[in-house]
Every structure is written in C-alpha cells, then in structure tokens.
Write an enzyme that holds these catalytic residues in place. Structure first.
Site, short mmCIF file in Angstrom:
data_model
loop_
_atom_site.label_atom_id
_atom_site.label_comp_id
_atom_site.label_asym_id
_atom_site.label_seq_id
_atom_site.Cartn_x
_atom_site.Cartn_y
_atom_site.Cartn_z
N ASP A 354 0.85 -1.18 0.00
CA ASP A 354 0.00 0.00 0.00
C ASP A 354 0.90 1.24 0.00
O ASP A 354 2.12 1.13 0.03
CB ASP A 354 -0.95 0.00 1.20
N ASP A 616 -1.62 -2.81 6.16
CA ASP A 616 -1.96 -2.73 7.58
C ASP A 616 -3.43 -2.44 7.84
O ASP A 616 -3.84 -2.25 8.97
CB ASP A 616 -1.12 -1.65 8.27
N ASN A 684 25.58 -42.73 -4.14
CA ASN A 684 25.87 -43.91 -3.33
C ASN A 684 24.98 -45.09 -3.69
O ASN A 684 25.44 -46.23 -3.82
CB ASN A 684 25.70 -43.59 -1.84
N ASP A 713 24.88 -37.18 7.96
CA ASP A 713 23.85 -36.23 8.37
C ASP A 713 24.37 -35.30 9.46
O ASP A 713 24.08 -34.10 9.46
CB ASP A 713 22.60 -36.97 8.88
#
Length: 884
Positions: A354, A616, A684, A713
């Site tokens: 706005d 807003d 893999n 990991d």
C-alpha cells in the site's frame, strides 16, 4: 419514496454471500436506508432517536447474535501436532523409524524418531512464541462505545451493539458497526484502514444527491473499524458483526490458505525422494535376492538402503535455519509468525504494497504556500497560520499541519470573530485584529474561495478578478492538483476596527492571496529502499485505495517507474485476458476495493511470481492471506496482523529489504543440504545397485549404511550457520524441483565413479577377489568381505563429506569461499571419526576392520581428483542451467 420492506425480518433470515464477502443484499439494504430520509430509516429499523429499550436490545441480541467478527480458528495443541505430523516428509520419516524398529535397528529408529520430535517440537515452540509476541503487539480496536438506551447515554461493549441502536460518535472513537448518520457537526472519518485514502472523509446526515453503486460512495454511511478524526455525530446501526464490510472481510480469513512457494517446494522434494526411494529399494531388493539367494538378507539390506536414501536431517536443517533466521530478524525489529514465511520472503520477486505509511510518512504536511502565480509567499503562510491558530473549533489534520509548519509570534493579534466551517460553504473564516485592522481571513476549497473573491493580489499590487483571467489564475491550482496535492485557497478582506460582529455575508469582495498545498510526504528511506529492492530483483507494485494523482506523485518521488496507473473501476471492466495483462504490466493500481487487491495478488501468483504483500488495513486482510508471504506492522488493525505471516515493528521498506536478504541466506543454506543429500544419496545408491549385482557379498552391511548415513547427516548440522556467497542472494530464489533433479543426476554419478574405483582398488589391489577362491574357509571369506566393506565405508563417508565444501559454493572452495567455523568443524570431525572407526573399539560391532597404510595414499588421491572433477562439473552445470 416507496417504503422499503421491513428490515428486521430480512435481518433474521439474511445469510453470508457465497464468496464470503459482504452480501449484495446487505449492501443493497445499506444503500437503500442511507438513500431514505432519517425518519424513514429509523422507521424501517423499528427504532427512534431515543434509541432502543433494554428489553428490545436483549431480544435483538438473541435473534441477531452479538456484534462480533469471525476469528481465525486457533488450533488446539493436539490439532496443531496432527497438522505438523501430517506432512509427507514427517510421515516418510515415521515410516522409516517404524521399519528400522521392525528390522531390529532400534538405534536407527530412536535417532530418526528423535529427529522428528525435535524438529516438530522446535517449530511448534517457535511458532507459538512468535504468535504470542504478535498478539501482544500494537493497538487494539476499542472494545466499548456510547449508545442511547431509553434516551439515556450509556457506555456498552461493542459486542452488545444491535441493529437499530443509536450510537454517539466523537473524535477518537472507532465506528462500532456499519451505520447511517442521522445528525453530524464538523464530522470527519478516517477510512484509511478500509480504502487506503490518507485524508479524512466528511460525513453528513444528508442522503446522496445521486444514485450510488457502492456503499463506500455513501456520504452518510460509516463503516465498522473506521475512526472519527473530528466532530461529533449520531448514527443508527444498520448491520453488525459478520454482515458489516469489515466483518465480511474478516470472515473470508477462515478459508484455508493456499499453498505457498515454500510448502510446494518441500512437498515436491519429499515426493521426489519418496518415488526415488521406492524404485531404488525395490530394484536393490530384487538384485540382492536373486544374486545372493537370501531373501531375508535382501530385505534387511533394501530397507537399510531406504534409510540411507531418506534425508533425515531435512526437518532439522529447515527448522534450525528458519529459527536462526527468526532470531536474526527479531533483532531487526521483525516478528516472524510462521517460520516457513522467512524462506518465502527471500523468494519474492514482486512486492505489492500500500502507499500510506509505507512509501509515505502517514501524516499530512504543508508542502507549499504560494501566491496565485506559484511563487513562494510568506504572506500566504502568515494568513493561513492566523486562520488555523485562532479558530476555536476542533482543529483538523490540515490545521495542525499549518501550525506545525511554522511558529509565528501572534501576541499582538487578537481574535475578533469567527465563521465556522460547514459543508455547504466548504470554507471557514476568522477575523483577527492585525496591523491596525480587523482582517477577515478565509480558508477553504479553491472553488468556494473563488466565488467570494472580486480581486487578487500579486506581491503588493491588487487587481480586479475578472472572468477573463479567472481560468488563467486557476492554472497553478490545476498544476498542484495534478502533482497530487490537496489545495486550499487563502483570501482576505480588511474591515475597520469598529466592526466586531461578522456573518457569512461578510465573506464577499475578498482578495485572493494564494494557495496552501498539503501532501502525505514520501519517507526519506523509501527511495533508497526502492533502489535496493530493484537491485535485489524485487519489483514493487503499489496497490492502494487512494486516488491516482496523489499516488502517482508519491511513486515518482520515490523512484517507482511506471507509465500510467489504472483504477479499480477500469480493472473491473476488463475481461480475464486483459485483466491478466494489466496485472502483469502495470505497477500502480489505485481506487481498489479489498477484493480487487486479493484478485491482483492471486493473478500475479498464477503467473508464476512469488508475491509478498505489505499492508496494515482492513482492506488489506484478504490480500495478505492470498500472498505467498503477508507482511504487516504492529500498528495495523488486528485482522491485518492475524492475516500476516511477518509483522514489522517499524513500517519501513528498508527493514523489509533486510528481511528479504536474510530469507535468501536461509533458502541458500536449505538448498545446500537438499543438493548435497540428494546428489550424494543418489550417487551412493547408484553404486549400491552395481555392487549388489557384481559382488558375491553385500557391498556394505545394513548397520554400516545406517552409521555412514548418520555420520554424514551429522556433518550437515553446521549448514544453518554456514556463510553464504554474496552472488547467491543478489536475485530472488525459489524452489526448482527440476533443477534439483538435474543436479542430482549430473553430480551424483561422479561419486559413483570413485566408488567403482574403490571397488576395483579393493578387489584387485587389496586382493578381495580371493573371496571367490573355493579353497578358503568361511572365516577368511568373512574377513575379506569386511575389508572390502570397510574400504568402501571409509571412502564413501570421506568423499561425500568433503564434497559438501565443493557443492556449497559456486566459487573455488577453500580459496575463494570458505565455510563457516561450525561447518568446517562438523565436516572435519566426521571425516576424522570415519578414518578412526576401523581402528576403534566400535570396529567389531560395526563389522569394520583396520585398513592397510597404503590405502590412505590411494584415498588421498581419490579425494583430490574427486574434488577437482566435481568442481569442474559443478561450474559447467551452473553455467548451463543457472546462467552462473
């Protein structure tokens, strides 16, 4: 006028419109009642100027319900947990944890389960904390109002308002429902929360002079959630709760929110890995079962492969990244309500905003005080100051702007008389004892001032204001209007000191002195922020309910490029194709309704954009919800804050730009993990397929696969704290699942090259081919298989962990781009552990055996060659598919 059908039966059976907005029946009823006389309206509502009786109020509350808005449904703890566990990725991890437990891998099951609980629990805690902070922020809509009950003034809760109530409104009050004004004095209402129009709107009790198409055009209607800036009024309540304009907008927020860019990205990647896992697990199961003849062993191995293919750390990486970003943004006065919105913020390529308070300062400022030919005039400013200073009525925004602009010494001036403002004259005058005369100073709408003037003044010279030059003198006013200023005329007339009583008739034969022009000025930071956003590849579109001239002026001042603006009415007349083209090409949209703002946001998203919306007001709520990321401020109305994903403590595009950069850093680190996990797992498992077929034994034991995957990991836990190269955040970034697939296909097999090189090394150089010798014992065969498995376990772990540093940057790793301390620490620690495990006390448990010293020379060569080759292919890939 024909008497309208009785309202109360209509109210009893009325319902919401199908689309969730204000129903056409509600709007028609409001327009009809506001178009009638006051007495007719009161009669239709079965009320009077004395208000309702308490007995009647109780009856109407029981029939029509309380004056309350539809609220966003808050989930209970268990409902929230169910929503979080319903995620495909979490379901996948739950399945893996369950399968791991079934096959006897309790450790793996516990680890995966802990990851799920930690990820879900952490996101729940952070989301809850953010929402509590947002609920505590900002202003709350006033909860009490004054009404007439049995003729007596009574203060009640807003929720107790019913149709037919007579409400008393004064400066500072919030309008508690949609009402029809029945009497007013100097009554101005700010509708900026609904329309975006920064200037207050005058309201009277008079019906509209001409038929209106929209309730917003009614001069005698006020709407729930708007606020009174000056004057007093009495009004009768027409509609309450969800049937008000505010309530209908609020009601739409209950609808399920559309999937955002982040949601789609995680879902796409999750299903990619699920499909990939199902195919790989099935193929591995069949190959091992057929070649080895042990179907139970094949099942256990295939399930271990499934665990290895699952990016278990993704929830952790995502949550920690987002949580880290939320903390960083909190330091920059940004409250994150929904953690995924941080990534969405970094992805936006279009910001819809706005105008009022974002591009402008959200206050009226006196910008110009000029004579009638446009030259700056201190005399015009002096006379305007005297008029605003000495008026005894409630000073409006324009008067306060004049007084704040300059501080004049008026000790020698005295108020003689005053002619207050009214809506018919559209001007007001004060008579001040000034420089030996009683001077009537008149200020008001330029057209009205012109009608009272017979002369005009330039410098010290006074000339007759004849019709021939009237149009020429109006050119300066037109110029100011075209630049978006609100212009008032200033005129005066001198009277002898003996005259002390004045009437409206004395507002004649005035001398036109000049004009004062007002503007809600642009923020000083807005221009810099627009430049930074443009540099960051974020286009800005202005969506406002304000008028075109004001908006165009502000946009030019802050550097938003555009050729023309389009109004809501013009948009509404377009067909779907033309509407889509205008939304794509136009940067400024004015005089928009709330639904049009929402439609524009949805159309931009349909065109493939990632859209942020900053607003807003009540009129912004549905657009905030429709965007990929809704951005509001702490001073916003509650319904806007509830709709938003991010709440700024400071309404500034500069703060927003910093948030966008933080979002991009977070996204870059999340993508690092996804690329690393997907490509390394693919490589893999590609190796597993060949090895499972070629080798007479399993290439790696199930427990070794799980351990390898767990260590890898863990090496990724430093990613959330990793450094991000500047070129990765220079433009919007978004999920591209096809690009992730391509990266996985091109980069993953490189690791397989070195896996197969390791197979050859172990088979030929370290003589594990002896396994096929029919003369060796079973114990020797087992030792040979363990040596092979250990060699591949170490090489696989070291290569995929080292390659993290290659994939994390487009630059030359270690030299042009270095990982953060935590990233270096975790990867080096995991590589060290991988090298230590074959010699550790845990080796026997894991099925590992010590490796010969010469093995490490070969692996060092593999690592160097692997790094160089992967970097070369990575650079080719980025040039080919990413233009980098």
């Amino acid at each position: 006028m024909t008497k309208l059908p009785l309202l109360l039966p209509f109210l009893k059976k009325r319902g919401s419109s199908a689309n969730g907005g204000i129903s056409s029946s509600d709007e028609y009823r409001l327009i009809s009642l506001c178009s009638s006389s006051v007495q007719s309206t009161l009669s239709e509502l079965e009320t009077s100027a004395r208000g309702l009786s308490e007995k009647e109020v109780d009856r109407r509350i029981s029939e029509f319900g309380r004056n309350e808005l539809s609220q966003l449904k808050k989930l209970s703890f268990w409902e929230d947990m169910f929503e979080r566990f319903k995620s495909p990725l979490v379901i996948q991890l739950l399945i893996i944890a369950t399968v791991s437990a079934i096959i006897g891998e309790a450790t793996s099951s516990i680890i995966v389960g802990a990851m799920i609980l930690l990820s879900v629990g952490l996101s729940y805690i952070l989301d809850s904390r953010s929402n509590k902070e947002v609920e505590a922020l900002g202003k709350r809509v006033q909860s009490r109002t004054y009404v007439l009950r049995d003729g007596a003034e009574t203060e009640i809760r807003m929720s107790e308002i019913v149709p037919g109530d007579i409400v008393l409104l004064q400066a500072g009050a919030i309008v508690p429902a949609d009402v029809r004004v029945i009497s007013a004095k100097d009554f101005f209402v700010s509708e900026s929360a609904l329309t975006g129009e920064s200037m207050p709107v005058e309201k009277t009790a008079n019906p509209p002079a001409e038929p209106v198409k929209s309730a917003m055009e009614l001069p005698n209607a006020c709407f729930m959630g708007t606020s009174v800036t000056s004057g007093t009024a009495r009004a009768v309540v027409v509609t309450t709760g969800a049937h008000t304009l505010f309530g209908a907008i609020s009601k739409k927020l209950i609808e399920r929110r559309e999937e955002t860019s982040f949601d789609k990205g995680v879902r796409s990647f999750t299903w990619l890995m699920i499909r990939f896992m199902l195919v790989m697990v099935s193929v591995v199961f069949l190959i091992v079962g057929i070649t080895k003849g042990n179907w139970l062993e094949a099942l256990l191995f295939a399930l271990s492969v499934a665990v290895g293919l699952t990016p278990e750390m993704l929830p952790m990486i995502v949550t920690v990244n987002l949580a880290k970003g939320a903390l960083a943004m909190a330091k920059k006065k940004v409250i994150v309500k929904k953690l995924p919105s941080i990534q969405n913020l970094g992805s936006i390529n279009i910001l819809c905003t706005d105008k009022t308070g974002t591009l402008t300062q959200d206050k009226v400022v006196l910008e110009h005080h000029v004579d009638i030919i446009g030259n700056k005039s201190d005399e015009v400013l002096n006379y305007a100051y005297l008029n605003s200073y000495f008026q005894t009525g409630l000073k409006n925004l324009l008067d306060r702007a004049v007084i704040e602009h300059v501080d004049l010494n008026v000790d020698e001036c005295h108020l003689v008389d005053e002619l207050p403002f009214d809506f018919q004259r559209r001007r007001m005058s004060v008579v001040v004892e000034y420089e030996g005369d009683n001077v009537l100073i008149c200020k008001g709408a330029v057209e009205e001032i012109y009608s009272c003037c017979t002369h005009y003044q330039i410098d010290e010279e006074i000339y007759p204001l004849i019709d021939m030059i009237r149009a020429d003198l109006f050119e300066e006013v037109q110029k100011l209007n075209q630049e978006g200023f609100r212009v008032l005329g200033i005129a005066y007339r001198e009277f002898p000191r003996t005259k002390t009583t004045f009437t409206v008739q004395d507002e004649s034969q005035l001398i036109l002195l000049g004009y004062i022009a007002f503007m809600d000025p642009p923020k000083e930071s807005a221009t810099e922020a627009i430049k930074l956003l443009a540099k960051a590849g974020v286009g800005v579109k202005v969506l406002t309910g304000d008028n075109g001239l004001v908006t165009e002026k502000v946009c030019r001042d802050v550097g938003i490029p555009f050729t023309s603006a389009i109004t809501g009415a013009e948009l509404g007349a377009l067909d779907a194709a033309a509407f889509s083209e205008k939304v794509r090409s136009c940067e400024v949209f004015v005089k928009l309704t709330p639904s049009q703002k929402e439609q524009i946001v949805k159309e931009l998203r349909r065109q493939g954009n990632i859209v942020g919306y900053m607003g807003d007001g009540i009129n912004d709520a549905t657009a905030l919800k429709a965007a990929d990321v809704g951005i509001s401020v702490d001073s916003a109305v509650d319904v806007a804050k509830e709709s938003a994903d991010i709440v700024l403590l400071e309404k500034s595009l500069l703060v927003l730009e910093e948030g966008i950069m933080e979002g991009r850093r977070i996204f870059a680190n999340i993508i690092k993990y996804i690329r690393m996990g997907a490509s390394s797992n693919f490589g893999n498992m590609f190796s597993v397929l060949g090895a499972s077929y070629l080798l007479p034994f399993l290439p790696m034991q199930p427990l070794q696969i799980l351990t390898n995957n767990l260590l890898y990991d863990f090496s990724q836990t430093g990613i959330p704290m990793d450094n991000v190269d500047s070129e990765l955040i220079t433009k919007p970034v978004k999920w591209d699942i096809n690009n992730i697939k391509r990266f996985m296909i091109f980069i993953g097999p490189i690791s397989s090259i070195f896996d197969y090189a390791t197979f050859a090394l172990m088979w030929f150089f370290f003589k594990t081919s002896a396994y096929l010798d029919p003369g060796i014992a079973a114990a020797q065969k087992d030792a040979i298989a363990r040596l092979f498995q250990t060699g591949w376990f170490v090489e696989s772990l070291l290569t995929q962990t080292l390659i993290v540093h290659i994939i994390r940057t487009r630059r030359i790793p270690f030299f042009q781009s270095r990982a953060s301390g935590p990233m270096l620490l975790t990867t080096l620690a995991v590589m060290a552990i991988g090298a230590w495990l074959p010699y550790s006390p845990f080796a026997a448990m894991l099925g590992l055996v010590p490796l010969p010293g010469v093995y490490w020379l070969w692996i060092a060569g593999f690592l160097i060659t692997y790094s160089v080759l992967t970097h070369k292919v990575k650079r080719w890939f980025m040039r080919r598919f990413e233009g980098a």
